[in-house]
Design a protein around this motif. Structure first.
Motif, PDB file in Angstrom:
ATOM      1  N   GLY A 209       0.942  -1.458  -0.017  1.00  0.00           N
ATOM      2  CA  GLY A 209       0.066  -0.044   0.245  1.00  0.00           C
ATOM      3  C   GLY A 209       0.885   1.254  -0.035  1.00  0.00           C
ATOM      4  O   GLY A 209       0.331   2.405  -0.168  1.00  0.00           O
ATOM      5  N   ILE A 210       2.022   1.048   0.135  1.00  0.00           N
ATOM      6  CA  ILE A 210       3.144   2.501   0.027  1.00  0.00           C
ATOM      7  C   ILE A 210       4.066   2.264  -1.135  1.00  0.00           C
ATOM      8  O   ILE A 210       4.848   1.234  -1.150  1.00  0.00           O
ATOM      9  CB  ILE A 210       3.729   2.553   1.453  1.00  0.00           C
ATOM     10  N   GLY A 211       4.042   3.053  -2.168  1.00  0.00           N
ATOM     11  CA  GLY A 211       4.841   2.801  -3.242  1.00  0.00           C
ATOM     12  C   GLY A 211       5.787   4.081  -3.000  1.00  0.00           C
ATOM     13  O   GLY A 211       6.204   4.786  -2.115  1.00  0.00           O
ATOM     14  N   ASN A 212       6.670   4.524  -4.113  1.00  0.00           N
ATOM     15  CA  ASN A 212       7.534   5.683  -4.137  1.00  0.00           C
ATOM     16  C   ASN A 212       6.968   6.731  -3.686  1.00  0.00           C
ATOM     17  O   ASN A 212       7.435   7.507  -2.995  1.00  0.00           O
ATOM     18  CB  ASN A 212       8.285   5.655  -5.337  1.00  0.00           C
ATOM     19  N   THR A 213       5.920   7.099  -4.322  1.00  0.00           N
ATOM     20  CA  THR A 213       5.301   8.416  -3.880  1.00  0.00           C
ATOM     21  C   THR A 213       4.945   8.862  -2.608  1.00  0.00           C
ATOM     22  O   THR A 213       5.371   9.575  -2.039  1.00  0.00           O
ATOM     23  CB  THR A 213       4.060   8.920  -4.926  1.00  0.00           C
ATOM     24  N   SER A 214       4.215   7.571  -2.337  1.00  0.00           N
ATOM     25  CA  SER A 214       4.042   7.652  -0.955  1.00  0.00           C
ATOM     26  C   SER A 214       5.093   7.634   0.276  1.00  0.00           C
ATOM     27  O   SER A 214       4.932   8.385   1.400  1.00  0.00           O
ATOM     28  CB  SER A 214       2.961   6.351  -0.354  1.00  0.00           C
ATOM     29  N   ALA A 215       6.102   6.946  -0.087  1.00  0.00           N
ATOM     30  CA  ALA A 215       7.334   7.157   0.932  1.00  0.00           C
ATOM     31  C   ALA A 215       7.900   8.303   0.704  1.00  0.00           C
ATOM     32  O   ALA A 215       8.088   8.842   2.032  1.00  0.00           O
ATOM     33  CB  ALA A 215       8.174   5.898   0.202  1.00  0.00           C
ATOM     34  N   ASP A 216       7.612   9.106  -0.400  1.00  0.00           N
ATOM     35  CA  ASP A 216       8.479  10.408  -0.386  1.00  0.00           C
ATOM     36  C   ASP A 216       7.633  11.152   0.472  1.00  0.00           C
ATOM     37  O   ASP A 216       8.061  12.269   1.345  1.00  0.00           O
ATOM     38  CB  ASP A 216       8.327  11.021  -1.677  1.00  0.00           C
ATOM     39  N   LYS A 217       6.226  11.114   0.462  1.00  0.00           N
ATOM     40  CA  LYS A 217       5.235  12.053   1.129  1.00  0.00           C
ATOM     41  C   LYS A 217       5.446  11.751   2.786  1.00  0.00           C
ATOM     42  O   LYS A 217       5.395  12.794   3.522  1.00  0.00           O
ATOM     43  CB  LYS A 217       3.836  12.115   0.580  1.00  0.00           C
ATOM     44  N   ILE A 218       5.472  10.584   3.022  1.00  0.00           N
ATOM     45  CA  ILE A 218       5.774  10.175   4.367  1.00  0.00           C
ATOM     46  C   ILE A 218       7.045  10.615   4.937  1.00  0.00           C
ATOM     47  O   ILE A 218       7.144  11.254   5.996  1.00  0.00           O
ATOM     48  CB  ILE A 218       5.620   8.723   4.556  1.00  0.00           C
ATOM     49  N   LEU A 219       8.287  10.590   4.352  1.00  0.00           N
ATOM     50  CA  LEU A 219       9.306  11.165   4.670  1.00  0.00           C
ATOM     51  C   LEU A 219       9.478  12.593   4.603  1.00  0.00           C
ATOM     52  O   LEU A 219      10.205  13.071   5.837  1.00  0.00           O
ATOM     53  CB  LEU A 219      10.645  10.664   3.756  1.00  0.00           C
ATOM     54  N   THR A 220       8.849  13.539   3.858  1.00  0.00           N
ATOM     55  CA  THR A 220       8.743  14.807   4.061  1.00  0.00           C
ATOM     56  C   THR A 220       7.933  15.270   5.181  1.00  0.00           C
ATOM     57  O   THR A 220       8.239  16.507   5.862  1.00  0.00           O
ATOM     58  CB  THR A 220       8.384  15.578   2.973  1.00  0.00           C
ATOM     59  N   THR A 221       6.794  14.647   5.327  1.00  0.00           N
ATOM     60  CA  THR A 221       6.100  14.968   6.645  1.00  0.00           C
ATOM     61  C   THR A 221       6.823  14.561   7.788  1.00  0.00           C
ATOM     62  O   THR A 221       6.692  15.369   9.035  1.00  0.00           O
ATOM     63  CB  THR A 221       4.459  14.276   6.725  1.00  0.00           C
ATOM     64  N   ALA A 222       7.611  13.568   7.989  1.00  0.00           N
ATOM     65  CA  ALA A 222       8.371  13.225   9.266  1.00  0.00           C
ATOM     66  C   ALA A 222       9.966  13.956   9.376  1.00  0.00           C
ATOM     67  O   ALA A 222      10.276  13.848  10.239  1.00  0.00           O
ATOM     68  CB  ALA A 222       8.552  11.674   9.095  1.00  0.00           C
ATOM     69  N   ASN A 223       9.809  14.856   8.260  1.00  0.00           N
ATOM     70  CA  ASN A 223      11.321  15.500   8.164  1.00  0.00           C
ATOM     71  C   ASN A 223      12.427  14.511   8.432  1.00  0.00           C
ATOM     72  O   ASN A 223      13.404  14.929   9.190  1.00  0.00           O
ATOM     73  CB  ASN A 223      11.039  16.513   9.414  1.00  0.00           C
ATOM     74  N   LEU A 224      12.481  13.547   7.448  1.00  0.00           N
ATOM     75  CA  LEU A 224      13.510  12.589   7.455  1.00  0.00           C
ATOM     76  C   LEU A 224      14.308  12.672   6.121  1.00  0.00           C
ATOM     77  O   LEU A 224      13.746  12.827   4.968  1.00  0.00           O
ATOM     78  CB  LEU A 224      13.135  11.164   7.656  1.00  0.00           C
ATOM     79  N   SER A 225      15.450  12.263   6.043  1.00  0.00           N
ATOM     80  CA  SER A 225      16.248  12.264   4.704  1.00  0.00           C
ATOM     81  C   SER A 225      15.831  10.917   3.993  1.00  0.00           C
ATOM     82  O   SER A 225      15.822   9.868   4.826  1.00  0.00           O
ATOM     83  CB  SER A 225      17.764  12.541   5.041  1.00  0.00           C
ATOM     84  N   PRO A 226      15.368  10.977   2.845  1.00  0.00           N
ATOM     85  CA  PRO A 226      15.373   9.516   2.124  1.00  0.00           C
ATOM     86  C   PRO A 226      16.659   8.722   2.165  1.00  0.00           C
ATOM     87  O   PRO A 226      16.752   7.615   1.872  1.00  0.00           O
ATOM     88  CB  PRO A 226      14.970   9.658   0.893  1.00  0.00           C
ATOM     89  N   ASP A 227      17.714   9.078   2.466  1.00  0.00           N
ATOM     90  CA  ASP A 227      19.211   8.443   2.148  1.00  0.00           C
ATOM     91  C   ASP A 227      19.510   7.847   3.638  1.00  0.00           C
ATOM     92  O   ASP A 227      20.435   6.997   3.507  1.00  0.00           O
ATOM     93  CB  ASP A 227      20.232   9.444   1.792  1.00  0.00           C
ATOM     94  N   ILE A 228      18.622   8.204   4.609  1.00  0.00           N
ATOM     95  CA  ILE A 228      19.139   7.096   5.979  1.00  0.00           C
ATOM     96  C   ILE A 228      18.732   5.746   5.737  1.00  0.00           C
ATOM     97  O   ILE A 228      17.772   5.408   5.011  1.00  0.00           O
ATOM     98  CB  ILE A 228      18.180   7.816   7.144  1.00  0.00           C
ATOM     99  N   ARG A 229      19.386   4.667   6.120  1.00  0.00           N
ATOM    100  CA  ARG A 229      19.183   3.531   6.167  1.00  0.00           C
ATOM    101  C   ARG A 229      18.592   2.951   7.336  1.00  0.00           C
ATOM    102  O   ARG A 229      18.392   3.722   8.478  1.00  0.00           O
ATOM    103  CB  ARG A 229      20.602   2.636   6.539  1.00  0.00           C
ATOM    104  N   CYS A 230      17.609   1.885   7.025  1.00  0.00           N
ATOM    105  CA  CYS A 230      16.605   1.617   8.014  1.00  0.00           C
ATOM    106  C   CYS A 230      17.386   1.329   9.218  1.00  0.00           C
ATOM    107  O   CYS A 230      16.622   1.305  10.363  1.00  0.00           O
ATOM    108  CB  CYS A 230      15.721   0.497   7.154  1.00  0.00           C
ATOM    109  N   SER A 231      18.543   0.757   9.189  1.00  0.00           N
ATOM    110  CA  SER A 231      19.233   0.229  10.452  1.00  0.00           C
ATOM    111  C   SER A 231      19.426   1.455  11.427  1.00  0.00           C
ATOM    112  O   SER A 231      19.767   1.366  12.527  1.00  0.00           O
ATOM    113  CB  SER A 231      20.329  -0.666  10.140  1.00  0.00           C
TER     114      SER A 231
END
Length: 124
Positions: A24-46
């Motif tokens: 239910g989460i694709g690339n566009t949704s992931a980008d929106k979630i990260l901008t809302t959370a003020n996170l860089s998309p380059d951070i590793r999950c770990s």
């Protein structure tokens, strides 16, 4: 290990790609979630902190239908189409392509393995 919406995100991937492993989460949704959370998309999950994970969880839970809920909606929509007898519902019922694709050739994914006609032997 980061677990969001019942899915373990891959550790070594970027968070933008890791979020797309949630149904239910694709690339566009992931980008929106990260901008809302003020996170860089380059951070590793770990490398995510607990506060960052909790903010991601709250954003996803409040704004998006994911995993089981979304799968349930899909299955109910298909069930509704089959019950009312629409063209799409009939195609779903007999496992044929639903959206107008050709079936004379191709469509093997939906139709399954080729069933060859076997000629009967004449009995003596």
């Amino acid at each position: 290990m980061v677990r969001i919406s019942g899915v373990d995100l891959p550790r070594n991937k970027r968070i933008q790609i890791g979020l797309t492993s949630i149904f239910g989460i694709g690339n566009t949704s992931a980008d929106k979630i990260l901008t809302t959370a003020n996170l860089s998309p380059d951070i590793r999950c770990s490398d995510l902190t607990d506060e960052q994970v909790s903010s991601l969880r709250t954003i996803i839970d409040e704004s998006y239908q994911t995993e089981g809920d979304l799968r349930r909606v899909y299955s109910l929509n298909i069930k509704r189409l089959t019950e009312i007898g629409s063209a799409a519902g009939r195609r779903h019922r007999v496992n044929l392509p639903v959206r107008g694709q050709r079936t004379r050739t191709n469509a093997r994914t939906r139709k399954g393995k080729v069933k060859t006609a076997v000629a009967k032997k004449k009995g003596r």
